[in-house]
Design an enzyme around this catalytic site. Structure first.
Site, mmCIF file in Angstrom:
data_model
loop_
_atom_site.group_PDB
_atom_site.id
_atom_site.type_symbol
_atom_site.label_atom_id
_atom_site.label_comp_id
_atom_site.label_asym_id
_atom_site.label_seq_id
_atom_site.Cartn_x
_atom_site.Cartn_y
_atom_site.Cartn_z
ATOM 1 N N SER A 118 -3.718 4.269 7.810
ATOM 2 C CA SER A 118 -4.172 3.648 6.560
ATOM 3 C C SER A 118 -5.540 3.010 6.731
ATOM 4 C CB SER A 118 -3.161 2.566 6.168
ATOM 5 O OG SER A 118 -3.685 1.749 5.142
ATOM 6 N N TYR A 144 1.204 -5.143 7.955
ATOM 7 C CA TYR A 144 1.276 -3.717 7.636
ATOM 8 C C TYR A 144 0.140 -2.955 8.333
ATOM 9 C CZ TYR A 144 0.358 0.587 5.152
ATOM 10 O OH TYR A 144 0.083 1.900 4.869
ATOM 11 N N LYS A 148 0.012 -0.018 11.620
ATOM 12 C CA LYS A 148 -0.634 1.295 11.602
ATOM 13 C C LYS A 148 -1.609 1.435 12.776
ATOM 14 C CE LYS A 148 1.481 3.159 8.206
ATOM 15 N NZ LYS A 148 2.323 4.351 8.438
HETATM 16 N N1 UFG Z 1 -5.615 -4.569 -8.939
HETATM 17 C C1 UFG Z 1 -5.825 -5.223 -10.143
HETATM 18 N N2 UFG Z 1 -4.783 -5.304 -11.011
HETATM 19 C C2 UFG Z 1 -3.549 -4.766 -10.737
HETATM 20 C C3 UFG Z 1 -3.353 -4.118 -9.495
HETATM 21 C C4 UFG Z 1 -4.410 -4.024 -8.623
HETATM 22 O O1 UFG Z 1 -6.908 -5.726 -10.425
HETATM 23 O O2 UFG Z 1 -2.649 -4.910 -11.580
HETATM 24 C C5 UFG Z 1 -6.762 -4.425 -8.020
HETATM 25 C C6 UFG Z 1 -6.543 -5.021 -6.654
HETATM 26 O O3 UFG Z 1 -6.875 -6.386 -6.656
HETATM 27 C C7 UFG Z 1 -7.498 -4.165 -5.800
HETATM 28 C C8 UFG Z 1 -7.497 -2.805 -6.504
HETATM 29 O O4 UFG Z 1 -6.977 -3.040 -7.816
HETATM 30 O O5 UFG Z 1 -8.779 -4.711 -5.872
HETATM 31 C C9 UFG Z 1 -6.617 -1.778 -5.823
HETATM 32 O O6 UFG Z 1 -5.349 -2.372 -5.568
HETATM 33 P P1 UFG Z 1 -4.096 -1.538 -5.035
HETATM 34 O O7 UFG Z 1 -2.972 -2.507 -4.914
HETATM 35 O O8 UFG Z 1 -3.883 -0.325 -5.862
HETATM 36 O O9 UFG Z 1 -4.580 -1.007 -3.615
HETATM 37 P P2 UFG Z 1 -5.163 -1.803 -2.369
HETATM 38 O O10 UFG Z 1 -6.597 -1.382 -2.234
HETATM 39 O O11 UFG Z 1 -4.875 -3.236 -2.412
HETATM 40 O O12 UFG Z 1 -4.240 -1.210 -1.207
HETATM 41 C C10 UFG Z 1 -4.290 0.139 -0.828
HETATM 42 C C11 UFG Z 1 -2.887 0.613 -0.471
HETATM 43 C C12 UFG Z 1 -2.363 -0.154 0.711
HETATM 44 C C13 UFG Z 1 -3.343 -0.089 1.839
HETATM 45 C C14 UFG Z 1 -4.719 -0.486 1.411
HETATM 46 C C15 UFG Z 1 -5.686 -0.226 2.512
HETATM 47 O O13 UFG Z 1 -2.027 0.458 -1.564
HETATM 48 O O14 UFG Z 1 -1.145 0.402 1.148
HETATM 49 O O15 UFG Z 1 -5.124 0.271 0.276
HETATM 50 O O16 UFG Z 1 -6.982 -0.531 2.168
HETATM 51 F F1 UFG Z 1 -2.953 -0.923 2.831
#
Ligand code: UFG
Length: 325
Positions: A118, A144, A148
């Site tokens: 990841s 998490y 990885k």
């Molecule tokens: N976000 C919002 N509103 C929401 C959901 C998410 O603004 O309702 C934002 C988050 O703050 C973030 C972006 O959208 O800035 C993406 O969020 P995600 O939760 O979709 O994904 P992440 O980048 O946080 O996480 C992803 C994977 C993880 C992994 C990570 C590694 O889901 O499993 O990338 O960088 F660990």
């Protein structure tokens, strides 16, 4: 060739299985905790918890009986926030599960592994915030992400000890679906969250608009799950080639190299659904880095893989598969 896919009944795993079917026999090992039985053919499925003490022996039996040649190991827990609350459980599940897979592989003489890693291994990308490269420093901030990175170390140790051939695919933000029945049931990821909001008449929430980015919202590298599935096939081919022997590279970013902001994603989802999305900016979510974008140079050069689909393909297919999954 027979490939064992752990986590093959899950969202990403079922896409990998779908891509593999044309060219390989498949065995899916899944505990069905988040995977779904109907995503896999009954004769392919072995229900088994990889973290259980009995797993190495059972896996060894499966590998020998089915004549397994290679393993794609996707089965893992992947909720960042949950990993912060339950670190020991995450290590038991993710590192313990991989250790059991490797024990069985060594015993059964199965020498090739594609490991799901990841972008979370990098942690906060400070400094110039350009696209992140595989040899940039890894400082995972969540348990998490740590599991990885430790998983990659364990693979390298198995290579040194008994000659494992392996590649780790560092997934960036995975989205979309190949078919309407294989959608992401994810409860916290951005695109499912926005779909959930717009279909239930709520305002999508943006976690912070005061980041140091062009529009103030976080930037991520979204990659279509079908493109990601193809990367696993490219990695498998690479493990069987002589190019592997002369290359020091084992870890590969799987991303597009293009960043999209949360605001842009919300707009794209609104377009895909033909609904109005009037997002509400709320507080930052703890632990979110401002920018996480892949440099995909290595995977293109070594595996010949590049993403073919864009954000509109992801939001469109996510919408077509919404709630059918
Ligand atoms: N976000 C919002 N509103 C929401 C959901 C998410 O603004 O309702 C934002 C988050 O703050 C973030 C972006 O959208 O800035 C993406 O969020 P995600 O939760 O979709 O994904 P992440 O980048 O946080 O996480 C992803 C994977 C993880 C992994 C990570 C590694 O889901 O499993 O990338 O960088 F660990």
């Amino acid at each position: 060739m027979t490939v064992l896919v752990t986590g093959g009944a899950g969202y990403i795993g079922s896409h990998v299985v779908r891509e593999l079917r044309d060219r390989s026999s498949i065995v899916v090992v899944d505990d069905l905790s988040t995977g779904r039985r109907d995503r896999v053919r009954p004769d392919e499925l072995v229900v088994l918890d990889l973290a259980d003490q009995t797993a190495p022996e059972l896996l060894h039996e499966v590998m020998v009986e089915r004549g397994v040649d290679a393993v794609i190991h996707l089965a893992a827990r992947k909720q960042v926030a949950e990993s912060v609350r339950r670190p020991a459980w995450y290590y038991t599940q993710n590192v313990g599960g991989l250790a059991h897979v490797l024990t069985a592989m060594e015993l059964a003489g199965v020498g090739r592994l594609v490991f799901s890693s990841s972008a979370a291994v990098y942690g906060d990308v400070e400094g110039d915030r350009g696209p992140v490269r595989e040899d940039d420093p890894c400082h995972p901030v969540s348990p998490y992400g740590q599991t990885k990175l430790v998983g990659e170390w364990l693979c390298r140790a198995a290579e040194d000890a008994w000659g494992l051939r392996w590649s780790a695919l560092r997934y960036f933000n995975v989205a979309g679906a190949a078919t309407s029945d294989l959608g992401d049931p994810g409860v916290t990821n951005l695109i499912p969250m926005v779909l959930d909001a717009v279909t239930s008449g709520r305002r999508p929430r943006i976690f912070g608009a005061d980041y140091d980015t062009p529009d103030g919202t976080c930037v991520r590298d979204y990659v279509h799950v079908q493109d990601l599935a193809r990367a696993h096939l490219a990695a498998l081919d690479h493990l069987g080639s002589s190019a592997y022997d002369s290359s020091p590279h084992r870890e590969f970013n799987v991303g597009t190299g293009r960043g999209s902001s949360v605001s842009e994603v919300v707009t794209e989802v609104a377009r895909a659904t033909s609904r109005k999305a009037d997002p509400e900016v709320v507080a930052r979510r703890p632990g979110d880095p401002a920018v996480v974008v892949a440099d995909p140079t290595r995977i293109r050069a070594d595996l010949g893989w590049a993403a073919e689909r864009d954000l509109a393909d992801m939001t469109g297919s996510a919408w077509r598969s919404w709630r059918s999954s």
